[in-house]
Scaffold this motif. Structure first.
Motif, PDB file in Angstrom:
ATOM      1  N   VAL A  63      34.369  35.686  25.756  1.00 16.32           N
ATOM      2  CA  VAL A  63      34.934  36.916  25.191  1.00 16.32           C
ATOM      3  C   VAL A  63      33.834  37.930  24.891  1.00 16.32           C
ATOM      4  CG1 VAL A  63      36.140  37.864  23.188  1.00 16.32           C
ATOM      5  CG2 VAL A  63      36.979  35.782  24.265  1.00 16.32           C
ATOM      6  N   MET A  64      32.691  37.452  24.389  1.00 19.42           N
ATOM      7  CA  MET A  64      31.571  38.339  24.086  1.00 19.42           C
ATOM      8  C   MET A  64      31.038  38.999  25.357  1.00 19.42           C
ATOM      9  SD  MET A  64      28.029  37.460  22.069  1.00 19.42           S
ATOM     10  CE  MET A  64      27.514  36.257  23.305  1.00 19.42           C
ATOM     11  N   LEU A  65      30.875  38.216  26.425  1.00 16.36           N
ATOM     12  CA  LEU A  65      30.385  38.760  27.691  1.00 16.36           C
ATOM     13  C   LEU A  65      31.386  39.755  28.286  1.00 16.36           C
ATOM     14  CD1 LEU A  65      28.884  35.563  29.378  1.00 16.36           C
ATOM     15  CD2 LEU A  65      27.646  37.481  28.383  1.00 16.36           C
ATOM     16  N   MET A  66      32.663  39.403  28.223  1.00 13.41           N
ATOM     17  CA  MET A  66      33.688  40.276  28.793  1.00 13.41           C
ATOM     18  C   MET A  66      33.792  41.577  28.000  1.00 13.41           C
ATOM     19  SD  MET A  66      35.442  40.050  31.480  1.00 13.41           S
ATOM     20  CE  MET A  66      36.070  41.598  32.143  1.00 13.41           C
ATOM     21  N   ARG A  67      33.587  41.496  26.700  1.00 14.70           N
ATOM     22  CA  ARG A  67      33.605  42.697  25.862  1.00 14.70           C
ATOM     23  C   ARG A  67      32.483  43.648  26.283  1.00 14.70           C
ATOM     24  NH1 ARG A  67      32.488  40.561  20.935  1.00 14.70           N
ATOM     25  NH2 ARG A  67      34.624  39.826  20.765  1.00 14.70           N
ATOM     26  N   ALA A  68      31.307  43.097  26.543  1.00 14.12           N
ATOM     27  CA  ALA A  68      30.180  43.918  26.981  1.00 14.12           C
ATOM     28  C   ALA A  68      30.472  44.564  28.335  1.00 14.12           C
ATOM     29  CB  ALA A  68      28.918  43.065  27.060  1.00 14.12           C
ATOM     30  N   VAL A  69      31.063  43.793  29.245  1.00 20.95           N
ATOM     31  CA  VAL A  69      31.421  44.325  30.564  1.00 20.95           C
ATOM     32  C   VAL A  69      32.398  45.492  30.428  1.00 20.95           C
ATOM     33  CG1 VAL A  69      32.640  43.802  32.715  1.00 20.95           C
ATOM     34  CG2 VAL A  69      30.980  42.172  31.808  1.00 20.95           C
ATOM     35  N   LEU A  70      33.385  45.347  29.540  1.00 23.69           N
ATOM     36  CA  LEU A  70      34.414  46.379  29.399  1.00 23.69           C
ATOM     37  C   LEU A  70      33.870  47.644  28.729  1.00 23.69           C
ATOM     38  CD1 LEU A  70      37.499  44.185  28.453  1.00 23.69           C
ATOM     39  CD2 LEU A  70      37.047  45.351  30.619  1.00 23.69           C
ATOM     40  N   ILE A  71      32.876  47.506  27.855  1.00 18.20           N
ATOM     41  CA  ILE A  71      32.257  48.695  27.254  1.00 18.20           C
ATOM     42  C   ILE A  71      31.571  49.526  28.339  1.00 18.20           C
ATOM     43  CG2 ILE A  71      30.388  49.479  25.752  1.00 18.20           C
ATOM     44  CD1 ILE A  71      31.121  47.261  23.804  1.00 18.20           C
ATOM     45  N   VAL A  72      30.869  48.842  29.247  1.00 18.10           N
ATOM     46  CA  VAL A  72      30.222  49.550  30.356  1.00 18.10           C
ATOM     47  C   VAL A  72      31.280  50.119  31.298  1.00 18.10           C
ATOM     48  CG1 VAL A  72      28.629  49.313  32.298  1.00 18.10           C
ATOM     49  CG2 VAL A  72      28.181  48.071  30.180  1.00 18.10           C
ATOM     50  N   TRP A  73      32.337  49.344  31.546  1.00 12.48           N
ATOM     51  CA  TRP A  73      33.432  49.796  32.412  1.00 12.48           C
ATOM     52  C   TRP A  73      34.043  51.087  31.857  1.00 12.48           C
ATOM     53  CZ3 TRP A  73      36.555  45.617  35.280  1.00 12.48           C
ATOM     54  CH2 TRP A  73      37.442  46.193  36.186  1.00 12.48           C
ATOM     55  N   CYS A 113      41.469  55.009  26.872  1.00 11.96           N
ATOM     56  CA  CYS A 113      41.542  54.060  25.752  1.00 11.96           C
ATOM     57  C   CYS A 113      42.699  53.087  25.920  1.00 11.96           C
ATOM     58  CB  CYS A 113      41.682  54.818  24.435  1.00 11.96           C
ATOM     59  SG  CYS A 113      40.196  55.698  23.925  1.00 11.96           S
ATOM     60  N   GLY A 114      43.846  53.597  26.375  1.00 13.66           N
ATOM     61  CA  GLY A 114      44.996  52.728  26.600  1.00 13.66           C
ATOM     62  C   GLY A 114      44.725  51.689  27.673  1.00 13.66           C
ATOM     63  N   ALA A 115      44.088  52.128  28.768  1.00  9.91           N
ATOM     64  CA  ALA A 115      43.756  51.196  29.855  1.00  9.91           C
ATOM     65  C   ALA A 115      42.762  50.147  29.374  1.00  9.91           C
ATOM     66  CB  ALA A 115      43.186  51.973  31.045  1.00  9.91           C
ATOM     67  N   MET A 116      41.773  50.562  28.597  1.00  8.58           N
ATOM     68  CA  MET A 116      40.760  49.616  28.125  1.00  8.58           C
ATOM     69  C   MET A 116      41.332  48.627  27.118  1.00  8.58           C
ATOM     70  SD  MET A 116      38.446  50.452  30.091  1.00  8.58           S
ATOM     71  CE  MET A 116      37.472  49.034  29.597  1.00  8.58           C
ATOM     72  N   LEU A 117      42.248  49.077  26.265  1.00 11.46           N
ATOM     73  CA  LEU A 117      42.909  48.149  25.344  1.00 11.46           C
ATOM     74  C   LEU A 117      43.699  47.104  26.118  1.00 11.46           C
ATOM     75  CD1 LEU A 117      44.264  50.268  22.339  1.00 11.46           C
ATOM     76  CD2 LEU A 117      42.673  48.341  22.253  1.00 11.46           C
ATOM     77  N   LEU A 118      44.372  47.546  27.162  1.00  9.98           N
ATOM     78  CA  LEU A 118      45.108  46.614  28.019  1.00  9.98           C
ATOM     79  C   LEU A 118      44.156  45.637  28.685  1.00  9.98           C
ATOM     80  CD1 LEU A 118      47.740  45.721  29.404  1.00  9.98           C
ATOM     81  CD2 LEU A 118      47.301  47.452  31.164  1.00  9.98           C
ATOM     82  N   PHE A 119      43.026  46.134  29.169  1.00 11.99           N
ATOM     83  CA  PHE A 119      42.038  45.266  29.821  1.00 11.99           C
ATOM     84  C   PHE A 119      41.461  44.245  28.839  1.00 11.99           C
ATOM     85  CE2 PHE A 119      40.724  48.458  33.400  1.00 11.99           C
ATOM     86  CZ  PHE A 119      42.015  48.381  33.888  1.00 11.99           C
ATOM     87  N   HIS A 120      41.199  44.683  27.607  1.00 13.61           N
ATOM     88  CA  HIS A 120      40.688  43.758  26.591  1.00 13.61           C
ATOM     89  C   HIS A 120      41.703  42.653  26.317  1.00 13.61           C
ATOM     90  CE1 HIS A 120      36.844  45.268  24.936  1.00 13.61           C
ATOM     91  NE2 HIS A 120      37.262  46.454  25.330  1.00 13.61           N
ATOM     92  N   GLY A 121      42.969  43.039  26.152  1.00  9.53           N
ATOM     93  CA  GLY A 121      44.006  42.056  25.871  1.00  9.53           C
ATOM     94  C   GLY A 121      44.196  41.064  27.004  1.00  9.53           C
ATOM     95  N   LEU A 122      44.289  41.584  28.238  1.00  5.32           N
ATOM     96  CA  LEU A 122      44.459  40.707  29.393  1.00  5.32           C
ATOM     97  C   LEU A 122      43.257  39.786  29.581  1.00  5.32           C
ATOM     98  CD1 LEU A 122      46.023  43.204  31.984  1.00  5.32           C
ATOM     99  CD2 LEU A 122      47.193  41.410  30.705  1.00  5.32           C
ATOM    100  N   SER A 123      42.062  40.310  29.345  1.00  6.97           N
ATOM    101  CA  SER A 123      40.842  39.508  29.513  1.00  6.97           C
ATOM    102  C   SER A 123      40.787  38.378  28.489  1.00  6.97           C
ATOM    103  CB  SER A 123      39.600  40.394  29.377  1.00  6.97           C
ATOM    104  OG  SER A 123      39.560  41.364  30.402  1.00  6.97           O
TER     105      SER A 123
END
Length: 231
Positions: A63-73, A113-123
């Motif tokens: 989750v920590m790694l994926m969070r970092a990826v999504l911040i850059v995304w 922001c909506g897309a990223m929240l969705l990506f965080h949840g799905l991830s």
């Protein structure tokens, strides 16, 4: 505002982003398993050398790694949909519409922001399901399910913090500056300060970082609107 967001959605390549999200999650999942195997081996070595083993479960790591990826995304999306249009002056065409300029920019940011929240949840769901399944077959995989409320606060704060590169990119008038700054922000958010899941996993720190991101995004919007009015 709904109409503006709908128009932006039509320009948003959802299929390619979902495919990229799946690929990123698979890479993070495999990397987390590999890292957990190394940490487990390090724990065995620590028993012989009397050194304390590293305590980091597989799910927290993923989750920590994926969070970092999504911040850059998120910084990449901001660069494509806002900063690049601002640099090329194509956003000035939008400002000719009989719609408030602030609402136009907010529509873009709300979509991101909506897309990223969705990506965080799905991830988070993907990583939890895959690691839970893998844990049945691999003894070195460890996991614990965190508080859903804390995870929600962390996800929202991560998305708000991910808006900070917008301000940096506008100041430097550079998409590269926005993306590079997002890498630094992701590294800082993942930095452990008494929490193995990273600084932003601490609810208090998450709220503070989220507020910082929101404030700087508001400053960025003001800068864009003000520069357009001056031109």
């Amino acid at each position: 505002m709904r109409t503006l967001i709908y128009l932006e959605i039509k320009k948003f390549p959802l299929k390619s982003h979902f495919a990229g999200l799946l690929a990123a999650n698979m890479i993070v999942f495999l990397l987390s398993i590999f890292t957990s195997s190394l940490l487990a081996a390090n724990g065995d070595a620590s028993a012989l050398t009397s050194l304390p083993p590293v305590q980091l479960d597989t799910l927290t790591l993923a989750v920590m790694l994926m969070r970092a990826v999504l911040i850059v995304w998120e910084a990449v999306l901001i660069s494509i949909f806002i900063i690049e249009e601002y640099r090329n002056k194509t956003i000035s065409l939008l400002f000719t519409y009989p719609v408030n300029c602030t609402k136009l920019i907010l529509g873009k940011l709300l979509l991101i922001c909506g897309a990223m929240l969705l990506f965080h949840g799905l991830s988070n769901i993907f990583q939890a399901a895959c690691i839970f399944w893998a844990g049945k077959y691999l003894a070195f995989i460890t996991f614990r399910f965190g508080n859903p409320l804390v995870q929600a606060v962390t996800a929202i704060s991560s998305v708000l913090l991910g808006l900070l590169p917008l301000y940096i990119g506008l100041i430097k008038n550079s998409t590269i500056a926005a993306i590079v700054s997002s890498v630094a922000i992701a590294a800082a958010a993942a930095n452990s300060q008494g929490n193995s899941a990273g600084l932003i996993a601490n609810p208090v720190a998450a709220i503070i970082l989220g507020v910082i991101g929101a404030v700087f995004s508001a400053m960025a919007i003001h800068r864009m609107v003000s520069s357009d009015l001056r031109s």
